[in-house]
Write a protein that holds these residues in place. Sequence first.
Motif, PDB file in Angstrom:
ATOM      1  N   LEU A   1      31.567  44.849  48.823  1.00 24.07           N
ATOM      2  CA  LEU A   1      30.554  44.158  48.018  1.00 24.07           C
ATOM      3  C   LEU A   1      31.172  43.429  46.828  1.00 24.07           C
ATOM      4  CD1 LEU A   1      27.634  46.728  47.973  1.00 24.07           C
ATOM      5  CD2 LEU A   1      27.747  44.556  49.186  1.00 24.07           C
ATOM      6  N   GLY A   2      32.454  43.651  46.579  1.00 22.25           N
ATOM      7  CA  GLY A   2      33.142  43.024  45.458  1.00 22.25           C
ATOM      8  C   GLY A   2      33.501  41.563  45.686  1.00 22.25           C
ATOM      9  N   ARG A   3      33.147  41.037  46.817  1.00 28.07           N
ATOM     10  CA  ARG A   3      33.422  39.638  47.185  1.00 28.07           C
ATOM     11  C   ARG A   3      34.909  39.359  47.285  1.00 28.07           C
ATOM     12  NH1 ARG A   3      28.276  36.333  45.375  1.00 28.07           N
ATOM     13  NH2 ARG A   3      26.847  38.033  45.715  1.00 28.07           N
ATOM     14  N   SER A   4      35.355  38.209  46.826  1.00 27.22           N
ATOM     15  CA  SER A   4      36.724  37.794  47.113  1.00 27.22           C
ATOM     16  C   SER A   4      37.734  38.123  46.019  1.00 27.22           C
ATOM     17  CB  SER A   4      36.754  36.287  47.369  1.00 27.22           C
ATOM     18  OG  SER A   4      36.328  35.603  46.205  1.00 27.22           O
ATOM     19  N   ARG A   5      37.298  38.443  44.817  1.00 23.46           N
ATOM     20  CA  ARG A   5      38.231  38.719  43.720  1.00 23.46           C
ATOM     21  C   ARG A   5      38.692  40.171  43.785  1.00 23.46           C
ATOM     22  NH1 ARG A   5      35.584  36.611  38.485  1.00 23.46           N
ATOM     23  NH2 ARG A   5      37.634  37.175  37.656  1.00 23.46           N
ATOM     24  N   LYS A   6      39.996  40.363  43.950  1.00 26.26           N
ATOM     25  CA  LYS A   6      40.551  41.699  44.167  1.00 26.26           C
ATOM     26  C   LYS A   6      40.313  42.691  43.021  1.00 26.26           C
ATOM     27  CE  LYS A   6      44.062  43.443  47.017  1.00 26.26           C
ATOM     28  NZ  LYS A   6      44.994  43.005  47.986  1.00 26.26           N
ATOM     29  N   PRO A   7      40.483  42.304  41.746  1.00 22.83           N
ATOM     30  CA  PRO A   7      40.222  43.285  40.677  1.00 22.83           C
ATOM     31  C   PRO A   7      38.764  43.756  40.657  1.00 22.83           C
ATOM     32  CG  PRO A   7      41.461  41.433  39.809  1.00 22.83           C
ATOM     33  CD  PRO A   7      41.053  41.075  41.206  1.00 22.83           C
ATOM     34  N   ILE A   8      37.846  42.855  40.947  1.00 26.19           N
ATOM     35  CA  ILE A   8      36.432  43.236  40.982  1.00 26.19           C
ATOM     36  C   ILE A   8      36.168  44.167  42.152  1.00 26.19           C
ATOM     37  CG2 ILE A   8      34.090  42.349  41.330  1.00 26.19           C
ATOM     38  CD1 ILE A   8      34.932  39.892  39.718  1.00 26.19           C
ATOM     39  N   ARG A   9      36.809  43.913  43.280  1.00 25.05           N
ATOM     40  CA  ARG A   9      36.647  44.785  44.449  1.00 25.05           C
ATOM     41  C   ARG A   9      37.073  46.213  44.126  1.00 25.05           C
ATOM     42  NH1 ARG A   9      38.422  42.435  50.176  1.00 25.05           N
ATOM     43  NH2 ARG A   9      36.529  41.236  50.530  1.00 25.05           N
ATOM     44  N   ARG A  10      38.210  46.359  43.468  1.00 27.68           N
ATOM     45  CA  ARG A  10      38.721  47.705  43.156  1.00 27.68           C
ATOM     46  C   ARG A  10      37.801  48.459  42.201  1.00 27.68           C
ATOM     47  NH1 ARG A  10      45.056  46.185  42.280  1.00 27.68           N
ATOM     48  NH2 ARG A  10      45.524  45.793  44.467  1.00 27.68           N
ATOM     49  N   VAL A  11      37.348  47.784  41.167  1.00 27.47           N
ATOM     50  CA  VAL A  11      36.477  48.430  40.180  1.00 27.47           C
ATOM     51  C   VAL A  11      35.143  48.811  40.812  1.00 27.47           C
ATOM     52  CG1 VAL A  11      35.188  48.053  38.057  1.00 27.47           C
ATOM     53  CG2 VAL A  11      37.566  47.346  38.202  1.00 27.47           C
ATOM     54  N   LEU A  12      34.568  47.917  41.581  1.00 35.90           N
ATOM     55  CA  LEU A  12      33.291  48.208  42.229  1.00 35.90           C
ATOM     56  C   LEU A  12      33.428  49.334  43.237  1.00 35.90           C
ATOM     57  CD1 LEU A  12      30.345  47.364  42.277  1.00 35.90           C
ATOM     58  CD2 LEU A  12      30.911  45.743  44.084  1.00 35.90           C
ATOM     59  N   ALA A  13      34.535  49.373  43.961  1.00 40.17           N
ATOM     60  CA  ALA A  13      34.755  50.444  44.933  1.00 40.17           C
ATOM     61  C   ALA A  13      34.863  51.802  44.240  1.00 40.17           C
ATOM     62  CB  ALA A  13      36.023  50.160  45.737  1.00 40.17           C
ATOM     63  N   LEU A  14      35.625  51.869  43.161  1.00 41.82           N
ATOM     64  CA  LEU A  14      35.755  53.138  42.430  1.00 41.82           C
ATOM     65  C   LEU A  14      34.436  53.561  41.795  1.00 41.82           C
ATOM     66  CD1 LEU A  14      39.231  52.648  40.752  1.00 41.82           C
ATOM     67  CD2 LEU A  14      38.647  54.216  42.606  1.00 41.82           C
ATOM     68  N   GLY A  15      33.718  52.612  41.227  1.00 37.38           N
ATOM     69  CA  GLY A  15      32.423  52.925  40.622  1.00 37.38           C
ATOM     70  C   GLY A  15      31.414  53.423  41.634  1.00 37.38           C
ATOM     71  N   THR A  16      31.404  52.828  42.803  1.00 35.69           N
ATOM     72  CA  THR A  16      30.473  53.242  43.853  1.00 35.69           C
ATOM     73  C   THR A  16      30.836  54.619  44.387  1.00 35.69           C
ATOM     74  OG1 THR A  16      30.192  50.932  44.488  1.00 35.69           O
ATOM     75  CG2 THR A  16      29.468  52.566  46.059  1.00 35.69           C
ATOM     76  N   ALA A  17      32.111  54.885  44.552  1.00 38.33           N
ATOM     77  CA  ALA A  17      32.540  56.160  45.127  1.00 38.33           C
ATOM     78  C   ALA A  17      32.287  57.335  44.190  1.00 38.33           C
ATOM     79  CB  ALA A  17      34.019  56.093  45.494  1.00 38.33           C
ATOM     80  N   GLN A  18      32.442  57.159  42.885  1.00 41.66           N
ATOM     81  CA  GLN A  18      32.302  58.285  41.969  1.00 41.66           C
ATOM     82  C   GLN A  18      30.930  58.367  41.314  1.00 41.66           C
ATOM     83  OE1 GLN A  18      32.475  58.414  38.299  1.00 41.66           O
ATOM     84  NE2 GLN A  18      32.246  56.235  38.082  1.00 41.66           N
ATOM     85  N   ARG A  19      30.051  57.453  41.623  1.00 43.66           N
ATOM     86  CA  ARG A  19      28.743  57.416  40.966  1.00 43.66           C
ATOM     87  C   ARG A  19      27.933  58.689  41.212  1.00 43.66           C
ATOM     88  NH1 ARG A  19      24.434  53.034  42.666  1.00 43.66           N
ATOM     89  NH2 ARG A  19      24.228  54.478  44.365  1.00 43.66           N
TER      90      ARG A  19
END
Length: 61
Positions: A17-35
Motif C-alpha cells: 500500500l506504500g506505492r512506489s516510494r521505498k521509504p514510505i513502503r517500509r514505514v507503512l509496512a512496519l506501522g501496519t504490522a505492529q499496530r
Amino acid sequence: MAAVVFVLVSFVIGYFLGRSRKPIRRVLALGTAQRNLSAALAIATLNFTDPNVMVMILEEM
C-alpha cells in the motif's frame, strides 16, 4: 503461529500500500504490522494492573 502469520501478512499488505516510494513502503509496512500489538498493550495497560497480563500479550505476539 497464527499471530506470526497475521503480523507477516499485515507487513506485506502495508508494504504494497506504500506505492512506489521505498521509504514510505517500509514505514507503512512496519506501522501496519505492529499496530495491533500497540492497541493490545494500550488496552491492557488501562484496564489491568496485573503485570502478568502484559507478559501474556507479549508472549502471544
